[in-house]
Design a protein around this motif. Structure first.
Motif, PDB file in Angstrom:
ATOM      1  N   GLY A 189       0.895  -1.126  -0.025  1.00 25.02           N
ATOM      2  CA  GLY A 189      -0.195   0.100  -0.006  1.00 25.02           C
ATOM      3  C   GLY A 189       0.981   1.290  -0.070  1.00 25.02           C
ATOM      4  O   GLY A 189       0.120   2.308   0.126  1.00 25.02           O
TER       5      GLY A 189
ATOM      6  N   THR B 162      -8.450   2.092  -1.619  1.00 23.31           N
ATOM      7  CA  THR B 162      -7.216   1.611  -1.129  1.00 23.31           C
ATOM      8  C   THR B 162      -6.415   0.973  -2.307  1.00 23.31           C
ATOM      9  O   THR B 162      -7.062   0.098  -3.355  1.00 23.31           O
ATOM     10  CB  THR B 162      -7.349   0.461  -0.037  1.00 23.31           C
ATOM     11  OG1 THR B 162      -7.884   1.001   1.012  1.00 23.31           O
ATOM     12  CG2 THR B 162      -5.866   0.191   0.269  1.00 23.31           C
ATOM     13  N   ARG B 163      -5.227   1.619  -2.810  1.00 23.04           N
ATOM     14  CA  ARG B 163      -4.282   1.014  -3.832  1.00 23.04           C
ATOM     15  C   ARG B 163      -3.350   0.256  -3.391  1.00 23.04           C
ATOM     16  O   ARG B 163      -2.607   0.528  -2.332  1.00 23.04           O
ATOM     17  CB  ARG B 163      -3.813   2.494  -4.748  1.00 23.04           C
ATOM     18  CG  ARG B 163      -5.010   3.015  -5.628  1.00 23.04           C
ATOM     19  CD  ARG B 163      -4.099   4.145  -6.455  1.00 23.04           C
ATOM     20  NE  ARG B 163      -5.151   4.828  -6.879  1.00 23.04           N
ATOM     21  CZ  ARG B 163      -5.786   5.994  -6.587  1.00 23.04           C
ATOM     22  NH1 ARG B 163      -4.973   6.683  -5.254  1.00 23.04           N
ATOM     23  NH2 ARG B 163      -6.557   6.788  -7.284  1.00 23.04           N
ATOM     24  N   ARG B 164      -3.068  -0.912  -4.121  1.00 22.15           N
ATOM     25  CA  ARG B 164      -2.077  -1.913  -3.654  1.00 22.15           C
ATOM     26  C   ARG B 164      -1.223  -2.312  -4.937  1.00 22.15           C
ATOM     27  O   ARG B 164      -1.625  -2.613  -6.067  1.00 22.15           O
ATOM     28  CB  ARG B 164      -2.772  -3.226  -3.141  1.00 22.15           C
ATOM     29  CG  ARG B 164      -3.577  -2.989  -1.868  1.00 22.15           C
ATOM     30  CD  ARG B 164      -4.107  -4.213  -1.444  1.00 22.15           C
ATOM     31  NE  ARG B 164      -3.184  -5.075  -0.882  1.00 22.15           N
ATOM     32  CZ  ARG B 164      -3.191  -6.538  -0.956  1.00 22.15           C
ATOM     33  NH1 ARG B 164      -4.077  -7.000  -1.659  1.00 22.15           N
ATOM     34  NH2 ARG B 164      -2.120  -6.980  -0.506  1.00 22.15           N
TER      35      ARG B 164
ATOM     36  N   THR C 203      -7.180  -1.797  -7.061  1.00 18.44           N
ATOM     37  CA  THR C 203      -7.703  -0.784  -6.362  1.00 18.44           C
ATOM     38  C   THR C 203      -9.283  -1.545  -5.610  1.00 18.44           C
ATOM     39  O   THR C 203      -9.814  -2.216  -6.134  1.00 18.44           O
ATOM     40  CB  THR C 203      -8.353   0.412  -7.046  1.00 18.44           C
ATOM     41  OG1 THR C 203      -7.244   1.137  -7.731  1.00 18.44           O
ATOM     42  CG2 THR C 203      -9.160   1.308  -6.227  1.00 18.44           C
TER      43      THR C 203
ATOM     44  N   SER D 280     -14.708   7.373  -3.838  1.00 17.04           N
ATOM     45  CA  SER D 280     -13.310   7.971  -3.739  1.00 17.04           C
ATOM     46  C   SER D 280     -13.303   9.506  -3.970  1.00 17.04           C
ATOM     47  O   SER D 280     -14.336   9.884  -4.324  1.00 17.04           O
ATOM     48  CB  SER D 280     -12.466   7.395  -4.768  1.00 17.04           C
ATOM     49  OG  SER D 280     -12.854   7.884  -6.171  1.00 17.04           O
TER      50      SER D 280
ATOM     51  N   GLN E 297      -2.340   7.327  -2.863  1.00 17.63           N
ATOM     52  CA  GLN E 297      -3.520   6.936  -2.289  1.00 17.63           C
ATOM     53  C   GLN E 297      -4.649   8.072  -2.492  1.00 17.63           C
ATOM     54  O   GLN E 297      -4.285   9.332  -2.615  1.00 17.63           O
ATOM     55  CB  GLN E 297      -3.688   6.480  -0.758  1.00 17.63           C
ATOM     56  CG  GLN E 297      -2.542   5.398  -0.443  1.00 17.63           C
ATOM     57  CD  GLN E 297      -3.334   4.019  -1.139  1.00 17.63           C
ATOM     58  OE1 GLN E 297      -4.366   3.974  -1.523  1.00 17.63           O
ATOM     59  NE2 GLN E 297      -2.510   3.188  -1.447  1.00 17.63           N
TER      60      GLN E 297
END
Length: 140
Positions: free
Chosen positions: A24, A33-35, A53, A61, A28
């Motif tokens: 992560g 949540t972006r991984r 995402t 978002s 952001q």
């Protein structure tokens, strides 16, 4: 051996990134949540960024764009809605698992998840970094 599979050439090895190895530690945007899986930082890529995402149920978002990079999105689960403005009006792309979405460079947008399950998408960008420019709300 002397075939193209076995020669000892000066080239990088393939890299394998498992889900638990995604990080992560990338740009952001509120409400999602972006991984990060594939990037300059994680595998040494020079021209692509790839990750996931996650948007929780009944969540939206923040508004954002991805600078000069093109973004390709593949919907894994949920029914995320991708919202952008055109000619002064709000446009909503309602998606389902298996759908693809293309986001051109500099295009302000947001992701919404009106559903009851988490929405998960795979993202690929034409950059080795996860470029994200968060914006004030576009449609208030």
């Amino acid at each position: 051996m002397s075939d193209h599979w076995h020669r000892d050439l000066d080239r990088p090895d393939l890299r394998h990134v498992r889900p638990e190895e995604m990080t992560g530690d990338t740009a952001q945007t509120g409400g999602m949540t972006r991984r990060e899986a594939i990037s300059g930082a994680t595998v040494g890529s020079s021209s692509i960024w790839m990750g996931q995402t996650h948007v929780a149920p009944s969540t939206s978002s923040g508004d954002h764009h991805h600078g000069a990079t093109e973004t390709a999105i593949y919907v894994i689960s949920g029914n995320p809605v991708f919202v952008f403005g055109k000619d002064g009006a709000e446009v909503r792309l309602e998606t389902s698992p298996g759908d693809y979405v293309f986001v051109p460079p500099w295009t302000p947008h947001r992701e919404e998840n009106p559903g009851t399950e988490e929405a998960v998408v795979v993202i690929a960008r034409g950059s080795q970094e996860g470029v994200v420019v968060n914006l004030p709300s576009l449609f208030d």
